[in-house]
Scaffold this motif. Sequence first.
Motif, PDB file in Angstrom:
ATOM      1  N   PRO A 145      32.296  37.364  24.512  1.00 33.26           N
ATOM      2  CA  PRO A 145      31.032  37.017  25.488  1.00 33.26           C
ATOM      3  C   PRO A 145      31.719  36.969  27.133  1.00 33.26           C
ATOM      4  O   PRO A 145      30.988  37.399  28.120  1.00 33.26           O
ATOM      5  CB  PRO A 145      30.680  35.579  25.430  1.00 33.26           C
ATOM      6  CG  PRO A 145      31.527  35.196  24.218  1.00 33.26           C
ATOM      7  CD  PRO A 145      32.454  36.075  23.644  1.00 33.26           C
ATOM      8  N   ILE A 146      32.875  36.452  27.397  1.00 35.04           N
ATOM      9  CA  ILE A 146      33.398  36.588  28.499  1.00 35.04           C
ATOM     10  C   ILE A 146      33.712  38.040  29.008  1.00 35.04           C
ATOM     11  O   ILE A 146      33.289  38.476  30.069  1.00 35.04           O
ATOM     12  CB  ILE A 146      34.860  35.651  28.601  1.00 35.04           C
ATOM     13  CG1 ILE A 146      34.273  34.289  28.567  1.00 35.04           C
ATOM     14  CG2 ILE A 146      35.598  35.972  30.121  1.00 35.04           C
ATOM     15  CD1 ILE A 146      35.581  33.584  28.229  1.00 35.04           C
TER      16      ILE A 146
ATOM     17  N   ILE B 146      46.584  42.142  40.727  1.00 33.36           N
ATOM     18  CA  ILE B 146      45.629  41.791  39.673  1.00 33.36           C
ATOM     19  C   ILE B 146      45.205  40.386  39.860  1.00 33.36           C
ATOM     20  O   ILE B 146      45.868  39.646  40.506  1.00 33.36           O
ATOM     21  CB  ILE B 146      46.269  41.925  38.420  1.00 33.36           C
ATOM     22  CG1 ILE B 146      47.596  41.169  38.175  1.00 33.36           C
ATOM     23  CG2 ILE B 146      46.693  43.543  37.854  1.00 33.36           C
ATOM     24  CD1 ILE B 146      48.043  41.134  36.651  1.00 33.36           C
ATOM     25  N   ALA B 147      43.766  40.011  39.211  1.00 35.33           N
ATOM     26  CA  ALA B 147      43.571  38.852  38.895  1.00 35.33           C
ATOM     27  C   ALA B 147      43.416  38.814  37.620  1.00 35.33           C
ATOM     28  O   ALA B 147      43.162  39.595  36.810  1.00 35.33           O
ATOM     29  CB  ALA B 147      41.894  38.744  39.632  1.00 35.33           C
ATOM     30  N   PHE B 148      43.531  37.615  36.868  1.00 33.59           N
ATOM     31  CA  PHE B 148      43.484  37.436  35.350  1.00 33.59           C
ATOM     32  C   PHE B 148      42.962  35.960  35.121  1.00 33.59           C
ATOM     33  O   PHE B 148      42.860  35.156  35.669  1.00 33.59           O
ATOM     34  CB  PHE B 148      44.866  37.540  35.045  1.00 33.59           C
ATOM     35  CG  PHE B 148      45.962  36.711  35.333  1.00 33.59           C
ATOM     36  CD1 PHE B 148      45.953  35.353  34.799  1.00 33.59           C
ATOM     37  CD2 PHE B 148      46.767  36.890  36.660  1.00 33.59           C
ATOM     38  CE1 PHE B 148      47.054  34.554  35.022  1.00 33.59           C
ATOM     39  CE2 PHE B 148      47.480  35.852  36.907  1.00 33.59           C
ATOM     40  CZ  PHE B 148      47.855  34.797  36.199  1.00 33.59           C
ATOM     41  N   MET B 149      42.566  35.853  33.604  1.00 35.30           N
ATOM     42  CA  MET B 149      41.979  34.818  33.200  1.00 35.30           C
ATOM     43  C   MET B 149      42.383  34.831  31.764  1.00 35.30           C
ATOM     44  O   MET B 149      42.521  35.909  31.195  1.00 35.30           O
ATOM     45  CB  MET B 149      40.451  34.845  32.971  1.00 35.30           C
ATOM     46  CG  MET B 149      39.928  33.781  32.404  1.00 35.30           C
ATOM     47  SD  MET B 149      37.953  34.153  31.972  1.00 35.30           S
ATOM     48  CE  MET B 149      37.522  33.475  33.877  1.00 35.30           C
TER      49      MET B 149
ATOM     50  N   LYS C 237      33.419  41.962  32.645  1.00 31.76           N
ATOM     51  CA  LYS C 237      34.021  43.357  32.633  1.00 31.76           C
ATOM     52  C   LYS C 237      35.325  43.640  33.272  1.00 31.76           C
ATOM     53  O   LYS C 237      35.400  44.228  34.292  1.00 31.76           O
ATOM     54  CB  LYS C 237      32.778  44.227  33.616  1.00 31.76           C
ATOM     55  CG  LYS C 237      31.133  43.950  32.954  1.00 31.76           C
ATOM     56  CD  LYS C 237      31.136  44.729  32.030  1.00 31.76           C
ATOM     57  CE  LYS C 237      29.535  45.120  31.800  1.00 31.76           C
ATOM     58  NZ  LYS C 237      28.862  44.313  30.789  1.00 31.76           N
ATOM     59  N   PRO C 238      36.152  42.826  32.580  1.00 31.98           N
ATOM     60  CA  PRO C 238      37.347  43.002  32.973  1.00 31.98           C
ATOM     61  C   PRO C 238      38.006  44.582  32.690  1.00 31.98           C
ATOM     62  O   PRO C 238      37.670  45.269  31.949  1.00 31.98           O
ATOM     63  CB  PRO C 238      38.144  42.220  32.253  1.00 31.98           C
ATOM     64  CG  PRO C 238      37.607  42.320  31.027  1.00 31.98           C
ATOM     65  CD  PRO C 238      36.142  41.956  31.391  1.00 31.98           C
ATOM     66  N   HIS C 239      38.936  45.085  33.632  1.00 29.45           N
ATOM     67  CA  HIS C 239      39.460  46.450  33.505  1.00 29.45           C
ATOM     68  C   HIS C 239      40.025  46.697  32.113  1.00 29.45           C
ATOM     69  O   HIS C 239      40.433  47.750  31.677  1.00 29.45           O
ATOM     70  CB  HIS C 239      40.291  46.959  34.682  1.00 29.45           C
ATOM     71  CG  HIS C 239      39.398  46.824  35.858  1.00 29.45           C
ATOM     72  ND1 HIS C 239      39.688  46.013  37.174  1.00 29.45           N
ATOM     73  CD2 HIS C 239      37.921  47.347  36.166  1.00 29.45           C
ATOM     74  CE1 HIS C 239      38.714  46.222  37.849  1.00 29.45           C
ATOM     75  NE2 HIS C 239      37.750  46.903  37.447  1.00 29.45           N
TER      76      HIS C 239
ATOM     77  N   ILE D 152      42.083  40.996  32.409  1.00 25.72           N
ATOM     78  CA  ILE D 152      42.888  41.611  33.734  1.00 25.72           C
ATOM     79  C   ILE D 152      41.790  42.457  34.560  1.00 25.72           C
ATOM     80  O   ILE D 152      41.319  43.471  33.995  1.00 25.72           O
ATOM     81  CB  ILE D 152      44.103  42.331  33.428  1.00 25.72           C
ATOM     82  CG1 ILE D 152      45.195  41.561  32.711  1.00 25.72           C
ATOM     83  CG2 ILE D 152      44.713  42.926  34.869  1.00 25.72           C
ATOM     84  CD1 ILE D 152      46.195  42.353  32.316  1.00 25.72           C
ATOM     85  N   TRP D 153      41.910  42.179  35.809  1.00 20.67           N
ATOM     86  CA  TRP D 153      41.002  42.936  36.958  1.00 20.67           C
ATOM     87  C   TRP D 153      41.997  43.583  37.748  1.00 20.67           C
ATOM     88  O   TRP D 153      42.915  42.836  38.302  1.00 20.67           O
ATOM     89  CB  TRP D 153      40.108  42.274  37.608  1.00 20.67           C
ATOM     90  CG  TRP D 153      38.867  41.699  36.783  1.00 20.67           C
ATOM     91  CD1 TRP D 153      37.765  42.340  36.605  1.00 20.67           C
ATOM     92  CD2 TRP D 153      38.824  40.701  35.789  1.00 20.67           C
ATOM     93  NE1 TRP D 153      37.082  41.597  35.632  1.00 20.67           N
ATOM     94  CE2 TRP D 153      37.745  40.638  35.018  1.00 20.67           C
ATOM     95  CE3 TRP D 153      39.940  39.719  35.717  1.00 20.67           C
ATOM     96  CZ2 TRP D 153      37.443  39.674  34.140  1.00 20.67           C
ATOM     97  CZ3 TRP D 153      39.722  38.468  34.631  1.00 20.67           C
ATOM     98  CH2 TRP D 153      38.368  38.460  33.991  1.00 20.67           C
TER      99      TRP D 153
END
Length: 78
Positions: free
Chosen positions: A63-64, A51-54, A69-71, A7-8
């Motif tokens: 590695p991701i 938020i943006a998320f993956m 650098k997600p929050h 999450i960012w």
Amino acid sequence: MRKLKLIWDFRGPDALKIAEHHEIHLKDYVKLEKLNLKITGFEPITDLHAIAFMIVTEDNMKPIRDALKPHRGQVYMK
């Protein structure tokens, strides 16, 4: 395999617009790295927080995480 939501966080009056744009970069990263990831997104939390998320699997998280650098992150339950 356990799934994780990276999450960012974005805050301020333009938070949703910034989160929406950040998702474009997440999709570009997935394509560039040829990752088998299907879920990215953005969502409003409040008027001033979005938020943006993956969604990633636990085995490819490190590695991701190190590259992007997600929050924060959390276990994805779907």
